[in-house]
Enzyme design. Structure first.
Site, short mmCIF file in Angstrom:
data_model
loop_
_atom_site.label_atom_id
_atom_site.label_comp_id
_atom_site.label_asym_id
_atom_site.label_seq_id
_atom_site.Cartn_x
_atom_site.Cartn_y
_atom_site.Cartn_z
N ASP A 172 0.83 -1.19 0.00
CA ASP A 172 0.00 0.00 0.00
C ASP A 172 0.89 1.27 0.00
O ASP A 172 1.74 1.40 -0.86
CB ASP A 172 -0.97 -0.05 1.19
CG ASP A 172 -2.02 1.03 1.17
OD1 ASP A 172 -2.97 0.93 0.38
OD2 ASP A 172 -1.89 2.00 1.94
N HIS A 200 -7.07 -6.61 -1.01
CA HIS A 200 -5.98 -5.63 -0.91
C HIS A 200 -4.94 -5.98 0.16
O HIS A 200 -3.75 -5.81 -0.06
CB HIS A 200 -6.60 -4.26 -0.60
CG HIS A 200 -5.61 -3.15 -0.53
ND1 HIS A 200 -4.88 -2.72 -1.62
CD2 HIS A 200 -5.21 -2.37 0.52
CE1 HIS A 200 -4.09 -1.72 -1.26
NE2 HIS A 200 -4.26 -1.49 0.03
N TYR A 204 -11.74 8.59 -2.89
CA TYR A 204 -11.20 8.70 -1.53
C TYR A 204 -9.95 9.56 -1.42
O TYR A 204 -9.81 10.34 -0.48
CB TYR A 204 -10.98 7.31 -0.93
CG TYR A 204 -9.74 6.57 -1.39
CD1 TYR A 204 -8.64 6.43 -0.57
CD2 TYR A 204 -9.70 5.96 -2.65
CE1 TYR A 204 -7.51 5.73 -0.98
CE2 TYR A 204 -8.59 5.26 -3.08
CZ TYR A 204 -7.50 5.15 -2.24
OH TYR A 204 -6.39 4.47 -2.65
N TYR A 260 -1.45 11.47 1.74
CA TYR A 260 -2.29 11.78 0.57
C TYR A 260 -2.26 13.27 0.25
O TYR A 260 -2.37 13.66 -0.91
CB TYR A 260 -3.74 11.35 0.85
CG TYR A 260 -3.91 9.86 1.01
CD1 TYR A 260 -4.12 9.04 -0.10
CD2 TYR A 260 -3.87 9.25 2.26
CE1 TYR A 260 -4.29 7.66 0.04
CE2 TYR A 260 -4.03 7.89 2.42
CZ TYR A 260 -4.24 7.09 1.30
OH TYR A 260 -4.39 5.73 1.44
#
Length: 322
Positions: free
Chosen positions: A105, A301, A154, A236
């Site tokens: 990730d 995931h 997201y 992010y």
């Protein structure tokens, strides 16, 4: 788990917590976790690989768990994150010029950056779930995401400081984590305001997957209740800043040996053109030393936890070549 050593070290101007197991003379494997996780997501790999002759090193990344979480958003760029890892290795593996890296990730994104910036420190990489994303010099990353998926995607929803934190606080840490860790839709992930993931009702029943025990879930919940989600969300919020900072690496290839593993039911395989990028040969073009590519059937995931034994074998078999 009691046999894992926990250390607090100073690296790159912050205090980092790191879990370590294995002989000091053994080759090092650096494990990099994703969102919303911690060193703990590598618990199975730490134990397995250390028993097979490696030294497992799994930090809480900047902003997570028991590692410092600087307040400034600008303290979470790709340079800070890779710098943390180089500083960490200088302390815990001072005799190792190069180490093995395993990542998932956001950890996978950092691992790709590490291979671009400091290939001299990486012996080989097993990366999972997030493909290499070549830099598009024409368009910033978040703008690209908005064009593709809209404002409810997201990563776009995470951009505004404080907004998602307020929604998460209202929903409660346990519910938020359970939503994220149980999510299993083979496609893009959306966070419509006032609804659950991909528009699900906020009171929809959620059951932990078989690979995540109540005890494991409690560990994650306790850590995020202590520290909140802001540290992880700040990764992010630097997507466009990273795009600007990495202009010199436009067109650069990853030049370390790589094995890549992804689940065919994971969101990353089924969004952002992931499958097409693999099938068209783009991935192999950008990662020319991609030696093995594994698409795991019926896997989501969080594959390092869902199929721990298989992932352990994949890691061991690949690193034995070196």
């Amino acid at each position: 788990m009691d046999s894992i050593e926990h250390r607090t070290i100073q690296a790159n101007g912050i205090t980092m917590h790191v879990a370590i197991k294995g002989s000091e003379n053994a080759p090092v494997i650096l494990f990099l976790h994703g969102f919303p996780e911690s060193w703990y997501s590598w618990r199975y790999q730490i134990l397995a690989l250390s028993s097979l002759g490696y030294r497992s090193v799994a930090p809480d990344l900047r902003g997570y768990g028991d590692t410092d979480a600087p307040a400034e958003i600008t303290s979470y760029t790709c340079f800070h994150l890779v710098g943390d890892l180089i500083g960490l290795l200088d302390v815990v593996a001072p005799k190792e010029d190069k180490v093995f890296v395993v990542a998932h990730d956001w950890g996978a994104i950092i691992a790709w950056y590490m291979c671009l910036f400091r290939p001299d420190r990486v012996k080989a990489l097993v990366n999972t779930s997030v493909l290499f994303i070549p830099r598009n010099p024409e368009k910033k990353f978040v703008e690209t995401l908005r064009t593709l998926y809209g404002d409810d995607y997201y990563m776009c929803r995470f951009q505004e400081p404080g907004v998602i934190e307020a929604e998460y606080a209202e929903r409660g840490t346990e519910r938020v984590l359970k939503e994220l860790l149980t999510h299993r839709v083979a496609g893009p992930l959306f966070l419509p305001k006032g609804k659950g993931l991909n528009g699900a009702p906020l009171d929809a029943p959620l059951v932990l997957p078989s690979w995540l025990s109540e005890e494991d879930f409690k560990y994650y919940t306790n850590k995020f209740e202590q520290n909140g989600f802001t540290g992880g969300l700040n990764y992010y919020r630097n997507l466009d800043r990273n795009w600007e900072l990495t202009a010199p690496w436009t067109g650069a290839q990853v030049t370390v040996p790589v094995k890549f593993i992804i689940g065919d039911e994971g969101l990353t395989y089924n969004s952002l053109g992931g499958k097409d990028y693999i099938d068209s040969g783009g991935f192999k073009r950008d990662v020319p030393f991609l030696e093995e590519l594994v698409v795991m059937e019926g896997v989501g995931h969080f594959l390092n936890q869902e199929r721990a034994d298989e992932i352990n074998k994949h890691i061991y078999d690949f690193f034995q070549k070196f």
